[in-house]
Write a protein that holds these residues in place. Structure first.
Motif, PDB file in Angstrom:
ATOM      1  N   THR A   1      48.586  50.900  43.955  1.00 31.60           N
ATOM      2  CA  THR A   1      48.137  49.797  45.017  1.00 31.60           C
ATOM      3  C   THR A   1      46.813  50.251  45.240  1.00 31.60           C
ATOM      4  N   PRO A   2      45.928  49.309  45.898  1.00 28.86           N
ATOM      5  CA  PRO A   2      44.728  49.921  46.324  1.00 28.86           C
ATOM      6  C   PRO A   2      44.665  51.151  47.393  1.00 28.86           C
TER       7      PRO A   2
ATOM      8  N   ILE B   1      43.993  50.300  39.674  1.00 27.71           N
ATOM      9  CA  ILE B   1      45.067  49.284  40.136  1.00 27.71           C
ATOM     10  C   ILE B   1      45.129  48.398  38.886  1.00 27.71           C
TER      11      ILE B   1
ATOM     12  N   MET C   1      42.839  42.670  46.234  1.00 26.99           N
ATOM     13  CA  MET C   1      43.233  43.984  45.807  1.00 26.99           C
ATOM     14  C   MET C   1      41.966  44.857  45.835  1.00 26.99           C
TER      15      MET C   1
END
Ligand SMILES: Cc1cc2nc3c(=O)[nH]c(=O)nc-3n(C[C@H](O)[C@H](O)[C@H](O)COP(=O)(O)O)c2cc1C
Length: 366
Positions: free
Chosen positions: A23-24, A39, A52
């Motif tokens: 995830t970011p 990512i 994102m």
């Protein structure tokens, strides 16, 4: 220029891009700690990738690696797809559902996704990485001119050489131990299934570009080992799945913490491409199926995602794409920043051991 300087990082550690899991927030925690956060946008559209990227930028001003999938676009085979859906029917019915009427290409290859290219050129990440192959010379030139450093996964000498010829700045040597999809360029070609140690040595010896080792590396001792083999950094995926910043669901986390972690399986049945998964219901059904019967990537994944959604709704987590490498039993459920700090400490301890010094008193074994 050294690899770390090119990537803009202080530590020889790359958190692997993991579509659907990284995830970011995870990437930002890794990058803020001085390693390379990543990512995976291979399974999302350009608009989601832009969001994102923006979320990462809100959390970190440091380097980010954005990873895209460069597979040959799927060629549907109506009879294979229909037979596959019939094969899966009892599994759907077992969780009170029906298979979808047909299979869709649920995401596009970067090879033909102009909107994704535009997103990367509009807000160039420090690093762009390729999995499953290489994009065209034009795309590579455009990304380089925008200022991104380029990486590509390779599972063999031939793929590594092709990546170097195409002009990437470093190659990720992905061994057979690795979790998730093998980065093989052609899923139907013979696969020598090289492990991380042999592949890293081959690529270090035969390529001029720096090598990043990936596959089965779970702690500082593993990172130190790869650096001593000549890799300039190590890429870890499975090590980050159990962090709170990961997008893994509860069933996946529970499976990772269970005996299933000791029994990972390379299967093509979930997505249509070989990928290493925790042993579960899907890998069991896949064990009985030949590659020819599985629809092309990512068409098969459409059915797998539908089956998993129906199964989860019925309280059955065993049909998930619970990707993990052979090192899964060594995974630790620590916050991402803390995990990176532990890896750094372990790496320093391993270097002392390798240099022949005494074990420091804070030595960790797990
Ligand atoms: C859950 C998961 C998802 C992954 N998704 C991607 C991806 O989107 N792109 C990619 O290049 N590699 C992906 N990989 C492979 C990693 O880049 C890397 O090769 C692998 O994690 C290294 O092995 P390890 O899991 O044993 O650390 C994924 C791996 C895992 C475990």
């Amino acid at each position: 220029m050294t690899l770390l300087r090119a990537l803009g990082i202080d530590l020889p550690i790359v958190q692997a891009p993991m579509a659907g899991v990284s995830t970011p927030a995870m990437a930002a925690a890794v990058s803020n700690a001085g390693a390379l956060g990543s990512i995976g946008v291979g399974a999302v559209d350009a608009a989601t990738a832009r969001r994102m990227l923006a979320e990462f930028r809100e959390r970190s001003r440091r380097s980010l690696n954005v990873n895209v999938f460069c597979h040959q676009p799927a060629r549907a085979d109506g009879s294979v797809d229909a037979a596959w859906l019939e094969f899966l029917r009892p599994h759907f019915e077992g969780v009170g559902a029906q298979p979808p009427p047909a299979l869709k290409e649920i995401y596009r290859s970067f090879l033909e996704d102009d909107a994704m290219l535009a997103a990367l050129l509009a807000d160039p990440p420090r690093v762009v990485s390729f999995h499953f192959g290489l994009p065209s010379a034009e795309r590579i030139r455009a990304l380089r001119e925008a200022g991104s450093v380029l990486l590509a996964s390779a599972t063999s000498m031939l793929e590594g050489q092709a990546a170097e010829r195409a002009g990437v700045d470093a190659v990720v040597a992905q061994g057979y131990e690795a979790g998730g999809h093998r980065g093989v360029f052609d899923p139907d070609a013979p696969d020598d299934r090289l492990g991380t140690v042999v592949l890293t040595r081959l690529l270090v010896r035969h390529l001029r570009v720096p090598i990043i080792a990936a596959g089965g590396i779970m702690d500082g001792a593993g990172i130190a080992a790869m650096l001593h083999l000549g890799a300039q950094a190590a890429q870890l995926g499975t090590a980050f799945i159990a962090t709170p910043e990961s997008a893994a669901d509860a069933g996946y986390r529970a499976a990772l913490a269970s005996d299933a972690a000791s029994h990972t399986v390379m299967t093509r049945a979930i997505s249509g491409r070989a990928a290493r998964c925790l042993g579960n219901r899907f890998t069991t059904l896949g064990a009985a199926v030949s590659a020819q019967r599985t629809p092309a990537y990512p068409l098969a994944y459409d059915a797998a995602k539908a089956l998993n959604a129906a199964a989860k709704a019925a309280g059955e987590p065993g049909y998930g794409a619970q990707w993990a490498g052979q090192g899964a039993p060594l995974a630790r459920a620590l916050p991402t920043a803390e995990l990176v700090a532990v890896l750094v400490r372990e790496l320093a301890e391993a270097e002392v051991r390798i240099a022949g010094g005494p074990d420091p008193p804070t030595s960790h074994s797990t």
